[in-house]
Design a protein around this motif. Structure first.
Motif, mmCIF file in Angstrom:
data_model
loop_
_atom_site.group_PDB
_atom_site.id
_atom_site.type_symbol
_atom_site.label_atom_id
_atom_site.label_comp_id
_atom_site.label_asym_id
_atom_site.label_seq_id
_atom_site.Cartn_x
_atom_site.Cartn_y
_atom_site.Cartn_z
ATOM 1 N N GLU A 1 136.194 86.562 -29.688
ATOM 2 C CA GLU A 1 137.253 85.736 -29.111
ATOM 3 C C GLU A 1 137.806 84.739 -30.113
ATOM 4 O O GLU A 1 137.054 83.969 -30.723
ATOM 5 N N ALA A 2 139.125 84.752 -30.312
ATOM 6 C CA ALA A 2 139.779 83.757 -31.157
ATOM 7 C C ALA A 2 139.897 82.461 -30.359
ATOM 8 O O ALA A 2 140.438 82.451 -29.256
ATOM 9 N N LEU A 3 139.375 81.378 -30.922
ATOM 10 C CA LEU A 3 139.419 80.088 -30.223
ATOM 11 C C LEU A 3 140.587 79.233 -30.664
ATOM 12 O O LEU A 3 141.088 78.427 -29.893
ATOM 13 N N GLY A 4 141.001 79.365 -31.919
ATOM 14 C CA GLY A 4 142.125 78.560 -32.381
ATOM 15 C C GLY A 4 142.192 78.506 -33.896
ATOM 16 O O GLY A 4 141.435 79.156 -34.603
ATOM 17 N N ILE A 5 143.141 77.695 -34.377
ATOM 18 C CA ILE A 5 143.361 77.488 -35.802
ATOM 19 C C ILE A 5 143.123 76.011 -36.093
ATOM 20 O O ILE A 5 143.691 75.144 -35.419
ATOM 21 N N ALA A 6 142.293 75.741 -37.078
ATOM 22 C CA ALA A 6 141.972 74.368 -37.440
ATOM 23 C C ALA A 6 142.558 74.030 -38.802
ATOM 24 O O ALA A 6 142.521 74.848 -39.720
ATOM 25 N N SER A 7 143.087 72.815 -38.929
ATOM 26 C CA SER A 7 143.581 72.325 -40.213
ATOM 27 C C SER A 7 142.722 71.189 -40.735
ATOM 28 O O SER A 7 142.979 70.657 -41.808
ATOM 29 N N HIS A 8 141.704 70.807 -39.939
ATOM 30 C CA HIS A 8 140.846 69.677 -40.288
ATOM 31 C C HIS A 8 139.572 69.794 -39.461
ATOM 32 O O HIS A 8 139.563 70.462 -38.419
ATOM 33 N N LEU A 9 138.530 69.139 -39.893
ATOM 34 C CA LEU A 9 137.266 69.164 -39.160
ATOM 35 C C LEU A 9 137.445 68.707 -37.716
ATOM 36 O O LEU A 9 136.860 69.266 -36.793
ATOM 37 N N ASP A 10 138.294 67.696 -37.504
ATOM 38 C CA ASP A 10 138.536 67.214 -36.141
ATOM 39 C C ASP A 10 139.125 68.302 -35.249
ATOM 40 O O ASP A 10 138.884 68.323 -34.051
ATOM 41 N N ASP A 11 139.912 69.204 -35.846
ATOM 42 C CA ASP A 11 140.471 70.320 -35.078
ATOM 43 C C ASP A 11 139.359 71.254 -34.600
ATOM 44 O O ASP A 11 139.413 71.761 -33.484
ATOM 45 N N VAL A 12 138.357 71.485 -35.451
ATOM 46 C CA VAL A 12 137.238 72.344 -35.059
ATOM 47 C C VAL A 12 136.518 71.717 -33.864
ATOM 48 O O VAL A 12 136.205 72.394 -32.882
ATOM 49 N N VAL A 13 136.286 70.411 -33.932
ATOM 50 C CA VAL A 13 135.630 69.700 -32.831
ATOM 51 C C VAL A 13 136.432 69.869 -31.544
ATOM 52 O O VAL A 13 135.879 70.173 -30.485
ATOM 53 N N GLU A 14 137.744 69.700 -31.617
ATOM 54 C CA GLU A 14 138.602 69.807 -30.431
ATOM 55 C C GLU A 14 138.644 71.241 -29.911
ATOM 56 O O GLU A 14 138.603 71.472 -28.696
ATOM 57 N N ILE A 15 138.728 72.224 -30.799
ATOM 58 C CA ILE A 15 138.743 73.632 -30.384
ATOM 59 C C ILE A 15 137.459 73.963 -29.624
ATOM 60 O O ILE A 15 137.497 74.609 -28.572
ATOM 61 N N LEU A 16 136.335 73.505 -30.136
ATOM 62 C CA LEU A 16 135.062 73.767 -29.457
ATOM 63 C C LEU A 16 134.989 73.026 -28.122
ATOM 64 O O LEU A 16 134.453 73.544 -27.149
ATOM 65 N N ARG A 17 135.546 71.821 -28.062
ATOM 66 C CA ARG A 17 135.557 71.069 -26.804
ATOM 67 C C ARG A 17 136.358 71.830 -25.748
ATOM 68 O O ARG A 17 135.915 71.977 -24.597
ATOM 69 N N LEU A 18 137.503 72.341 -26.126
ATOM 70 C CA LEU A 18 138.351 73.077 -25.192
ATOM 71 C C LEU A 18 137.703 74.378 -24.731
ATOM 72 O O LEU A 18 138.003 74.876 -23.657
ATOM 73 N N ALA A 19 136.803 74.924 -25.563
ATOM 74 C CA ALA A 19 136.095 76.159 -25.214
ATOM 75 C C ALA A 19 134.762 75.862 -24.516
ATOM 76 O O ALA A 19 133.937 76.758 -24.365
ATOM 77 N N ASP A 20 134.569 74.598 -24.093
ATOM 78 C CA ASP A 20 133.313 74.170 -23.460
ATOM 79 C C ASP A 20 132.108 74.381 -24.359
ATOM 80 O O ASP A 20 131.007 74.681 -23.900
ATOM 81 N N LEU A 21 132.313 74.237 -25.652
ATOM 82 C CA LEU A 21 131.222 74.355 -26.624
ATOM 83 C C LEU A 21 131.009 73.032 -27.354
ATOM 84 O O LEU A 21 130.485 72.993 -28.465
ATOM 85 N N ASP A 22 131.410 71.929 -26.728
ATOM 86 C CA ASP A 22 131.368 70.642 -27.398
ATOM 87 C C ASP A 22 129.961 70.083 -27.574
ATOM 88 O O ASP A 22 129.773 69.063 -28.222
ATOM 89 N N GLN A 23 128.955 70.752 -27.032
ATOM 90 C CA GLN A 23 127.578 70.312 -27.261
ATOM 91 C C GLN A 23 127.070 70.748 -28.632
ATOM 92 O O GLN A 23 126.004 70.333 -29.066
ATOM 93 N N ILE A 24 127.844 71.560 -29.339
ATOM 94 C CA ILE A 24 127.465 72.007 -30.686
ATOM 95 C C ILE A 24 127.775 70.893 -31.680
ATOM 96 O O ILE A 24 128.873 70.356 -31.698
ATOM 97 N N GLU A 25 126.783 70.550 -32.501
ATOM 98 C CA GLU A 25 126.986 69.583 -33.582
ATOM 99 C C GLU A 25 127.698 70.315 -34.714
ATOM 100 O O GLU A 25 127.099 71.099 -35.454
ATOM 101 N N VAL A 26 129.003 70.055 -34.856
ATOM 102 C CA VAL A 26 129.874 70.856 -35.714
ATOM 103 C C VAL A 26 129.395 70.924 -37.165
ATOM 104 O O VAL A 26 129.356 71.995 -37.752
ATOM 105 N N GLU A 27 129.003 69.810 -37.740
ATOM 106 C CA GLU A 27 128.671 69.799 -39.162
ATOM 107 C C GLU A 27 127.245 70.258 -39.457
ATOM 108 O O GLU A 27 126.929 70.573 -40.596
ATOM 109 N N GLU A 28 126.375 70.313 -38.453
ATOM 110 C CA GLU A 28 124.968 70.603 -38.724
ATOM 111 C C GLU A 28 124.408 71.807 -37.979
ATOM 112 O O GLU A 28 123.293 72.232 -38.262
ATOM 113 N N SER A 29 125.144 72.357 -37.038
ATOM 114 C CA SER A 29 124.606 73.415 -36.194
ATOM 115 C C SER A 29 124.451 74.738 -36.930
ATOM 116 O O SER A 29 125.319 75.147 -37.704
#
Length: 77
Positions: A27-55
């Motif tokens: 599944e394509a979740l989105g396009i990120a241009s910055h680390l904050d975009d990755v955080v937001e994409i995961l939040r929108l996919a209900d995956l915001d419990q993932i620690e983006v930089e360390e998981s």
């Protein structure tokens, strides 16, 4: 395996403009241009419990969470 296992998230290598595709499984979740975009994409996919930089659930391909070549002009020293 635990029933709460999260999908394998991939942040793909940077495109020519520095943006990076984010996918979970097939599944394509989105396009990120910055680390904050990755955080937001995961939040929108209900995956915001993932620690983006360390998981271990995120596979950073072509560079890690600090590698955004399209932003290099903003980070010159």
């Amino acid at each position: 395996m635990a029933p709460t296992q999260q999908p394998h998230v991939v942040v793909h290598p940077p495109a020519l403009d520095g943006s990076r595709r984010v996918t979970a499984g097939d599944e394509a979740l989105g396009i990120a241009s910055h680390l904050d975009d990755v955080v937001e994409i995961l939040r929108l996919a209900d995956l915001d419990q993932i620690e983006v930089e360390e998981s271990d659930l995120i596979d950073w391909q072509g560079g890690g969470p600090d590698d955004w070549p399209g932003l290099s002009e903003h980070h010159t020293e």
